[in-house]
Design an enzyme around this catalytic site. Structure first.
Site, PDB file in Angstrom:
ATOM      1  N   CYS A 113     112.338  74.814  74.721  1.00  0.00           N
ATOM      2  CA  CYS A 113     111.198  74.903  75.642  1.00  0.00           C
ATOM      3  C   CYS A 113     111.130  73.708  76.592  1.00  0.00           C
ATOM      4  O   CYS A 113     110.390  73.751  77.579  1.00  0.00           O
ATOM      5  CB  CYS A 113     109.892  75.028  74.860  1.00  0.00           C
ATOM      6  SG  CYS A 113     109.863  76.448  73.760  1.00  0.00           S
ATOM      7  N   HIS A 239     104.048  72.809  79.334  1.00  0.00           N
ATOM      8  CA  HIS A 239     104.791  73.947  78.774  1.00  0.00           C
ATOM      9  C   HIS A 239     103.780  74.941  78.209  1.00  0.00           C
ATOM     10  O   HIS A 239     102.858  74.573  77.484  1.00  0.00           O
ATOM     11  CB  HIS A 239     105.741  73.477  77.677  1.00  0.00           C
ATOM     12  CG  HIS A 239     106.261  74.601  76.857  1.00  0.00           C
ATOM     13  ND1 HIS A 239     106.820  75.725  77.424  1.00  0.00           N
ATOM     14  CD2 HIS A 239     106.274  74.804  75.517  1.00  0.00           C
ATOM     15  CE1 HIS A 239     107.160  76.566  76.463  1.00  0.00           C
ATOM     16  NE2 HIS A 239     106.847  76.025  75.298  1.00  0.00           N
ATOM     17  N   ASN A 269     104.795  82.599  75.726  1.00  0.00           N
ATOM     18  CA  ASN A 269     105.706  81.463  75.747  1.00  0.00           C
ATOM     19  C   ASN A 269     107.105  81.944  76.164  1.00  0.00           C
ATOM     20  O   ASN A 269     107.781  82.621  75.400  1.00  0.00           O
ATOM     21  CB  ASN A 269     105.745  80.845  74.349  1.00  0.00           C
ATOM     22  CG  ASN A 269     106.626  79.612  74.269  1.00  0.00           C
ATOM     23  OD1 ASN A 269     107.378  79.314  75.185  1.00  0.00           O
ATOM     24  ND2 ASN A 269     106.529  78.908  73.157  1.00  0.00           N
TER      25      ASN A 269
HETATM   26  N1  ACO Z   1      97.570  88.006  63.303  1.00  0.00           N
HETATM   27  C1  ACO Z   1      96.716  87.864  62.306  1.00  0.00           C
HETATM   28  N2  ACO Z   1      96.865  86.911  61.359  1.00  0.00           N
HETATM   29  C2  ACO Z   1      97.927  86.084  61.470  1.00  0.00           C
HETATM   30  C3  ACO Z   1      98.853  86.202  62.513  1.00  0.00           C
HETATM   31  C4  ACO Z   1      98.648  87.207  63.465  1.00  0.00           C
HETATM   32  N3  ACO Z   1      99.468  87.412  64.512  1.00  0.00           N
HETATM   33  N4  ACO Z   1      99.793  85.252  62.353  1.00  0.00           N
HETATM   34  C5  ACO Z   1      99.462  84.549  61.254  1.00  0.00           C
HETATM   35  N5  ACO Z   1      98.346  85.062  60.713  1.00  0.00           N
HETATM   36  C6  ACO Z   1      97.642  84.632  59.526  1.00  0.00           C
HETATM   37  C7  ACO Z   1      98.528  83.886  58.560  1.00  0.00           C
HETATM   38  O1  ACO Z   1      99.264  84.816  57.787  1.00  0.00           O
HETATM   39  C8  ACO Z   1      97.520  83.121  57.773  1.00  0.00           C
HETATM   40  O2  ACO Z   1      96.975  84.002  56.829  1.00  0.00           O
HETATM   41  P1  ACO Z   1      96.645  83.483  55.319  1.00  0.00           P
HETATM   42  O3  ACO Z   1      95.650  82.381  55.500  1.00  0.00           O
HETATM   43  O4  ACO Z   1      96.099  84.725  54.695  1.00  0.00           O
HETATM   44  O5  ACO Z   1      97.960  83.035  54.791  1.00  0.00           O
HETATM   45  C9  ACO Z   1      96.411  82.830  58.777  1.00  0.00           C
HETATM   46  O6  ACO Z   1      96.624  83.693  59.887  1.00  0.00           O
HETATM   47  C10 ACO Z   1      96.364  81.400  59.268  1.00  0.00           C
HETATM   48  O7  ACO Z   1      97.647  81.011  59.571  1.00  0.00           O
HETATM   49  P2  ACO Z   1      97.899  79.570  60.107  1.00  0.00           P
HETATM   50  O8  ACO Z   1      99.361  79.366  60.319  1.00  0.00           O
HETATM   51  O9  ACO Z   1      97.156  78.583  59.314  1.00  0.00           O
HETATM   52  O10 ACO Z   1      97.164  79.681  61.515  1.00  0.00           O
HETATM   53  P3  ACO Z   1      97.000  78.544  62.562  1.00  0.00           P
HETATM   54  O11 ACO Z   1      95.576  78.295  62.801  1.00  0.00           O
HETATM   55  O12 ACO Z   1      97.868  77.358  62.302  1.00  0.00           O
HETATM   56  O13 ACO Z   1      97.577  79.249  63.860  1.00  0.00           O
HETATM   57  C11 ACO Z   1      99.555  79.290  65.145  1.00  0.00           C
HETATM   58  C12 ACO Z   1      98.899  79.702  63.872  1.00  0.00           C
HETATM   59  C13 ACO Z   1      98.878  79.960  66.329  1.00  0.00           C
HETATM   60  C14 ACO Z   1     101.029  79.711  65.135  1.00  0.00           C
HETATM   61  C15 ACO Z   1      99.427  77.746  65.289  1.00  0.00           C
HETATM   62  O14 ACO Z   1      99.930  77.110  64.152  1.00  0.00           O
HETATM   63  C16 ACO Z   1     100.122  77.227  66.481  1.00  0.00           C
HETATM   64  O15 ACO Z   1      99.649  77.375  67.581  1.00  0.00           O
HETATM   65  N6  ACO Z   1     101.264  76.564  66.302  1.00  0.00           N
HETATM   66  C17 ACO Z   1     102.103  76.175  67.390  1.00  0.00           C
HETATM   67  C18 ACO Z   1     103.181  77.159  67.458  1.00  0.00           C
HETATM   68  C19 ACO Z   1     103.716  77.463  68.811  1.00  0.00           C
HETATM   69  O16 ACO Z   1     103.063  77.468  69.816  1.00  0.00           O
HETATM   70  N7  ACO Z   1     104.978  77.750  68.802  1.00  0.00           N
HETATM   71  C20 ACO Z   1     105.622  78.157  69.974  1.00  0.00           C
HETATM   72  C21 ACO Z   1     107.014  77.742  69.936  1.00  0.00           C
HETATM   73  S1  ACO Z   1     107.105  76.025  70.046  1.00  0.00           S
HETATM   74  C22 ACO Z   1     107.197  75.654  71.603  1.00  0.00           C
HETATM   75  O17 ACO Z   1     107.086  76.398  72.503  1.00  0.00           O
HETATM   76  C23 ACO Z   1     107.452  74.292  71.871  1.00  0.00           C
END
Ligand code: ACO
Length: 312
Positions: A113, A239, A269
């Protein structure tokens, strides 16, 4: 030798996949996706549509925008992590598609990214050395090739697309790509990587934590180096990974939200294409105007991170 921006172009596949479409194929909701990421829809390429196809259209549009042809370009640098072929490079294939006849060099950079910042950094070095006069930078990704359609925690995050920018040499040192910084830290592999069978392995919370540290770090470095503050910058284009990361970075940098350009809601993304696509969107929507100063921080798998300062 300085440089200036003379053309931009973008391409987004015509197929739009909304959060409601995801609700139909997996256990997720529009509310969860919007609240956690800010993403509402993304463009998904056709099965037969390649990174080279998308890069070529964006490049052609940038050439038309600059009113020049591919043989007016001295070098092509493509930021991509999702090429269908290991070789030849996407850059060389784009030259072929556009009918280049000048044997100008073309190559790809893999910075995930942060790829488009690595491309801008490379272009700046060539301008500074006075080696090339007109350089095209392309960011192109088919992230959907890596989507595991059974993994709701990553599938909803990504989209496809391509953007292209053309810079040419100029005597002004305060236009075009003014400054860049790129960094890497090899300890980030476990946190976020692709697999041989094209899946994305991601520790979401850890990725989030590193993103909100790295992007402000790179942005501050660039501002200190240029002797400027947030007040001097017209737009910050981070980004486009997710809105919560963008808002947290803005708060850490004390940047007003109305100076932040956001496309993640529409494009999701698009990795190495994200910042280039966002800049083109900013021009096309009339938000960005020529002469404005843009701060461009990014973060990606690797870890890689960096930022650029551009006067457009
Ligand atoms: N729909 C519904 N529920 C979901 C989904 C979804 N699409 N995805 C995950 N969940 C659930 C999980 O299973 C978990 O359930 P559980 O508690 O029963 O186990 C719950 O939601 C919470 O999951 P978390 O991972 O704790 O959620 P979080 O608040 O951390 O949000 C997210 C997840 C959005 C991925 C966050 O961690 C984030 O923004 N991380 C950054 C990731 C990113 O942007 N990556 C992109 C690539 S990196 C880059 O571009 C540089």
């Amino acid at each position: 030798m300085g440089n200036k921006l003379v053309g931009y172009g973008a391409y987004l596949p015509s197929r739009i996949m909304t959060n409601a479409d995801f609700e139909r194929i997996m256990d997720t909701t529009d509310d969860w996706i919007v609240t956690r990421t800010g993403i509402r829809e993304r463009h998904i390429a056709r099965d037969d549509e390649t990174v080279v196809d998308m890069a070529t259209i964006a490049a052609q549009r940038a050439l038309e925008n600059a009113n020049i042809t591919i043989d007016d370009i001295d070098m092509v640098i493509v930021a991509t992590t999702t090429p269908e072929l290991d070789f030849p490079s996407v850059g060389v294939q784009v030259l072929g598609r556009l009918g280049a006849t000048k044997s100008q060099p073309a190559f790809d950079v893999r910075g995930a990214c942060t790829g488009y910042i690595y491309a801008l950094h490379t272009a700046r070095a060539f301008f500074t050395a006075g080696i090339h006069k007109r350089i095209m930078i392309i960011g192109a990704e088919k992230m959907s090739r890596f989507i595991d359609w059974t993994d709701r925690s990553t599938a909803v995050l990504f989209g496809d697309g391509a953007g292209a920018l053309i810079f040419e040499h100029s005597t002004s040192s305060y236009s075009g790509i003014i400054d860049t910084v790129v960094m890497a830290d090899g300890d980030g592999y476990e946190m976020l990587h692709g697999t041989e069978n094209h899946k994305i392995i991601m520790n979401g919370p850890e990725t989030y934590k590193r993103a909100v540290m790295s992007m402000p770090h790179a942005a501050r470095y660039i501002m200190e180096h240029a002797g400027i503050t947030a007040d001097n910058v017209d737009w910050i284009i981070p980004h486009q990974a997710n809105l919560r990361i963008i808002e947290s970075c803005a708060a850490r940098l004390d940047f007003p939200l109305d100076k932040i350009l956001v496309t993640v809601d529409k494009h999701a993304n698009t990795s190495g294409a994200s910042g280039v696509l966002a800049l083109a969107y900013g021009f096309e929507s009339g938000m960005i105007r020529h002469g404005q100063l843009i701060l461009y921080p990014a973060f990606g798998s690797g870890l890689t991170w960096g930022a650029a300062l551009i006067r457009v």
